[in-house]
Design an enzyme around this catalytic site. Structure first.
Site, PDB file in Angstrom:
ATOM      1  N   CYS A  26      -5.541   1.460   7.387  1.00  0.00           N
ATOM      2  CA  CYS A  26      -5.630   2.921   7.575  1.00  0.00           C
ATOM      3  C   CYS A  26      -5.330   3.329   8.840  1.00  0.00           C
ATOM      4  CB  CYS A  26      -7.094   2.912   6.911  1.00  0.00           C
ATOM      5  SG  CYS A  26      -7.430   1.939   5.651  1.00  0.00           S
ATOM      6  N   GLU A  27      -4.048   3.499   9.198  1.00  0.00           N
ATOM      7  CA  GLU A  27      -3.601   4.177  10.313  1.00  0.00           C
ATOM      8  C   GLU A  27      -2.310   4.499  10.418  1.00  0.00           C
ATOM      9  OE1 GLU A  27      -4.960   3.805  13.902  1.00  0.00           O
ATOM     10  OE2 GLU A  27      -6.768   2.893  13.051  1.00  0.00           O
TER      11      GLU A  27
END
Ligand SMILES: *Cc1c(COP(=O)(O)O)cnc(C)c1O
Length: 432
Positions: free
Chosen positions: A361-362
């Site tokens: 989640c980046e």
């Protein structure tokens, strides 16, 4: 193909050291680190041979284990005649548990803890590369307590900018590594070391950076080290028997990177050193080098399974893989370039322009941007080349993603060297 150990097989798949990448993925799962041991050995031999041919007796490469540290690498390094750099109690323990002799270990690190220093002395580390005078004092005390004389190299910074990335450039004056020559502090450091009981100074160490393609920077480094050594001789009457030039020779990640002729570069550096020593009347020191990347990088490949693709019209195409910054943070850290091959369709035209994105989640979780591969379908095996260095070693459990397995290929057979991390491994440390 970027490297001679890669080929296409009759199924149209990528083969690594003769083994089908898709078969490897099926047998061991993905993401998977694959290391071609013969290629590691070839790289070791290039260094050993060139250093033996051009530098004085006793010269040798030390493998910088930080690039890729797991037990299985040490017997390879040892049998090829290299020493090794270690930078923590963890790396020391890994090397020793693989049977690597302590007296061929060089203990690096800018902030070794008291406990690590004691552990290193106790284990009989051959040489400490002392970074600063704080460390020197602790080391001297530990050595005296055990009634031994600890051999050391003193780490100095020569004040060079080899025009590489700032983040991996450590030879400048403004650096947290070593003691600068320019400010006069390095001379005081040597004076102090020479009068510290329990310490035997064998010479100087300097490391100017990484991913350096030309020998010029190393020649500049040799000039500066030699000038410093001459100053030390004049001021303190001490003559060094050993220069350690650090690591840093570059490797070819993409086809546009230059091909590095290691042997030729080493010869150039050696000739430069010989000329310098002749001119200054300095006795030719034995030379140590600390290659990490150039020993293992091009022997490593990471295999992923492609998940979905996402085509954002007018912008870009994403191909998602089942790993990413957790197994290879180098793009996120340095925007490092990689060569990517769709191993399942290695014969098809590599004409699909896409960005390889990881699963974290980046938005920075990418492996490569705007590359060309044969258009992936879900389930295809995607190979990222040249991942032998600073991938496994830098992996993390971010997002609680499990660390991949590592497989070595030796004489045409795959061996599981490090098993895949399990959920139990992950939860095993938690006490509540
Ligand atoms: C990182 C490092 C190396 C290895 O560098 P490579 O670019 O991997 O060859 C060697 N010596 C020191 C002191 C280092 O910090």
């Amino acid at each position: 193909m970027l490297y001679s150990n890669l080929s296409l097989n009759s199924q149209g798949h990528l083969a690594i050291a003769g083994l089908d990448a898709c078969d490897l993925a099926a047998e061991f799962g993905t993401p998977l680190y694959v290391l071609d041991e013969d290629r590691v050995r070839g790289n070791c031999r290039t260094y050993v041979k060139a250093m033996q041919a051009h530098f004085p007796e006793g010269s040798m490469p030390l493998y910088a284990g930080k690039a890729l540290c797991f037990r299985g690498i040490y017997p390879v390094i040892q049998s090829e005649g290299l020493g090794a750099d270690v930078v923590s109690a963890g790396e020391i323990a890994t090397a020793l548990s693989a049977g690597f002799p302590a007296n061929r270990l060089f203990f690096h690190g800018s902030n070794k803890t008291d406990a690590e220093i004691a552990y290193g002395v106790e284990q009989g580390i051959g040489c400490f590369v002392v970074d600063n005078s704080n460390e020197l004092a602790v080391l001297g005390r530990e050595a005296c307590e055990r009634d031994i004389t600890q051999r050391v190299l003193l780490r100095v910074t020569v004040g060079l900018d080899p025009h590489t990335l700032a983040a991996i450039n450590t030879g400048r004056v403004d650096s947290q590594f070593g003691v600068p020559i320019e400010t006069g502090q390095a001379l005081s450091f040597v004076r102090e070391a020479l009068s510290t009981p329990g310490i035997e100074v064998i010479g100087f160490h300097s490391h100017i950076g990484s991913q350096i393609f030309e020998p010029d920077s190393f020649c500049d480094q040799v000039d500066r080290l030699l000038a410093f050594a001459c100053d030390v001789r004049d001021e303190l009457g001490y003559v060094a028997s050993t220069f350690n030039l650090g690591g840093g020779f570059g490797v070819r990640y993409v086809i546009d990177d230059p091909e590095v002729d290691l042997a030729a570069n080493i010869r150039v550096v050696a000739e430069h050193l010989n000329a310098g020593c002749t001119k200054t009347g300095y006795p030719l020191p034995r030379i140590l080098m600390e290659p990490g990347r150039s020993i293992v990088a091009d022997a490593g490949t990471t295999l992923y399974t492609a998940g979905g693709t996402k085509e954002i019209e007018g912008y870009r195409n994403y191909v998602m893989v089942d790993g990413g910054m957790t197994d290879n943070p180098r793009y996120a850290l340095y925007k490092s370039a990689y060569t990517v091959i769709n191993a399942s369709r290695a014969v098809e035209d590599a004409d699909y322009v896409c960005t390889l994105a990881g699963r974290c989640c980046e938005s920075g979780d990418r492996i490569a941007e705007d590359i060309r591969v044969a258009r992936p379908r879900r389930g295809d095996i995607i190979a990222v080349l040249t991942t032998g260095a600073y991938n496994f070693a830098m992996s993390s459990n971010y997002n609680r993603v499990l660390r991949p397995a590592l497989v070595t290929i030796r004489e045409g057979k795959a061996h599981l060297a490090v098993r895949r991390q399990s959920i139990d491994d992950l939860l095993g440390l938690e006490m509540l």
